[in-house]
Design a protein around this motif. Sequence first.
Motif, PDB file in Angstrom:
ATOM      1  N   ALA A  53       0.811  -1.214   0.000  1.00  0.00           N
ATOM      2  CA  ALA A  53       0.000   0.000   0.000  1.00  0.00           C
ATOM      3  C   ALA A  53       0.844   1.263   0.000  1.00  0.00           C
ATOM      4  N   THR A  87      -6.481  -2.630   5.989  1.00  0.00           N
ATOM      5  CA  THR A  87      -6.065  -2.648   4.583  1.00  0.00           C
ATOM      6  C   THR A  87      -4.667  -3.225   4.450  1.00  0.00           C
ATOM      7  N   VAL A 115      -1.483  -1.598  -7.826  1.00  0.00           N
ATOM      8  CA  VAL A 115      -1.986  -0.649  -6.839  1.00  0.00           C
ATOM      9  C   VAL A 115      -1.643   0.786  -7.223  1.00  0.00           C
ATOM     10  N   GLY A 119      -4.160   1.548 -10.522  1.00  0.00           N
ATOM     11  CA  GLY A 119      -5.295   1.951  -9.696  1.00  0.00           C
ATOM     12  C   GLY A 119      -6.284   0.841  -9.396  1.00  0.00           C
ATOM     13  N   ILE A 120      -5.833  -0.394  -9.368  1.00  0.00           N
ATOM     14  CA  ILE A 120      -6.719  -1.524  -9.081  1.00  0.00           C
ATOM     15  C   ILE A 120      -6.866  -1.678  -7.573  1.00  0.00           C
ATOM     16  N   ASP A 121      -8.081  -1.826  -7.117  1.00  0.00           N
ATOM     17  CA  ASP A 121      -8.354  -1.964  -5.688  1.00  0.00           C
ATOM     18  C   ASP A 121      -8.150  -3.422  -5.270  1.00  0.00           C
ATOM     19  N   ARG A 123      -7.744  -4.543  -2.398  1.00  0.00           N
ATOM     20  CA  ARG A 123      -8.326  -4.901  -1.101  1.00  0.00           C
ATOM     21  C   ARG A 123      -9.427  -5.940  -1.297  1.00  0.00           C
ATOM     22  N   ASP A 124      -9.920  -6.036  -2.505  1.00  0.00           N
ATOM     23  CA  ASP A 124     -10.932  -7.034  -2.866  1.00  0.00           C
ATOM     24  C   ASP A 124     -10.214  -8.356  -3.153  1.00  0.00           C
ATOM     25  N   ARG A 127     -10.183  -9.634  -6.746  1.00  0.00           N
ATOM     26  CA  ARG A 127      -9.269  -8.968  -7.675  1.00  0.00           C
ATOM     27  C   ARG A 127      -7.834  -9.414  -7.431  1.00  0.00           C
TER      28      ARG A 127
END
Length: 229
Positions: A53, A87, A115, A119-121, A123-124, A127
């Motif tokens: 992160a 997170t 990340v 810009g891919i999230d 945290r899911d 994904r």
Amino acid sequence: MKRSVFALLTWVVFSATAVAETFEEGVHYQRLPVSVETRDESKVEVVEVFSYACIHCKNFDPTLEAWRVEQPDDVDFHRMPAIFDPTWATFGQAYYTADVLGVGEAVHKPIFRAVHEQGIDLRDPARMAALFQEVGGVEPEEFLRVFNSFSVRSRVQQADAHGRAYRVSGVPALVIDGTYRVDGRMAGSNARMLQVVDFLVAQRRAEKGLQATRTQASGETLQADRGVE
């Protein structure tokens, strides 16, 4: 490729003066109030505390990697995820899942890129599972099984405990032999941290009576340039 070469040249420039410079405890690095057990007492351990992160960790990674591959056999380098909030704990789970599945090298840089560049999230978990499948060949069901396993969650808890013992409040940070901690603020910059690390590794090597050696791919053992008189 050009970025890797630049990182290596940056490391060479910084390390060239490291052996000639003396760093001061309490100024450039901190001694831990209580030493933390290392995983191999016969070596000098260097732990990077990091997070996927953290953009600073991503930017530091090529320089750190160039440093890592140049280390002699008596330096035991490994990474440990920082667990500052839920997170970051999720990214810690991903790190240890990759380790269990044997795809750590394959997914390390792609996670950073996903990340901070795409810009891919992540945290899911779904994904994250898709990324593991794309770059590591891991089926989503297998990813989720390991990701949610007791052993991975336990390792995240252990990382959290170690982070507290290391007194880490920001990343990237480097912990030397469970005894010293250095970060970019103390060292003056993230790249300069590695000069401090070299200084402390040489110090711990001398205290342990170790002689730095490096094993080539051919199996030959070479005496390393740094830390050996």
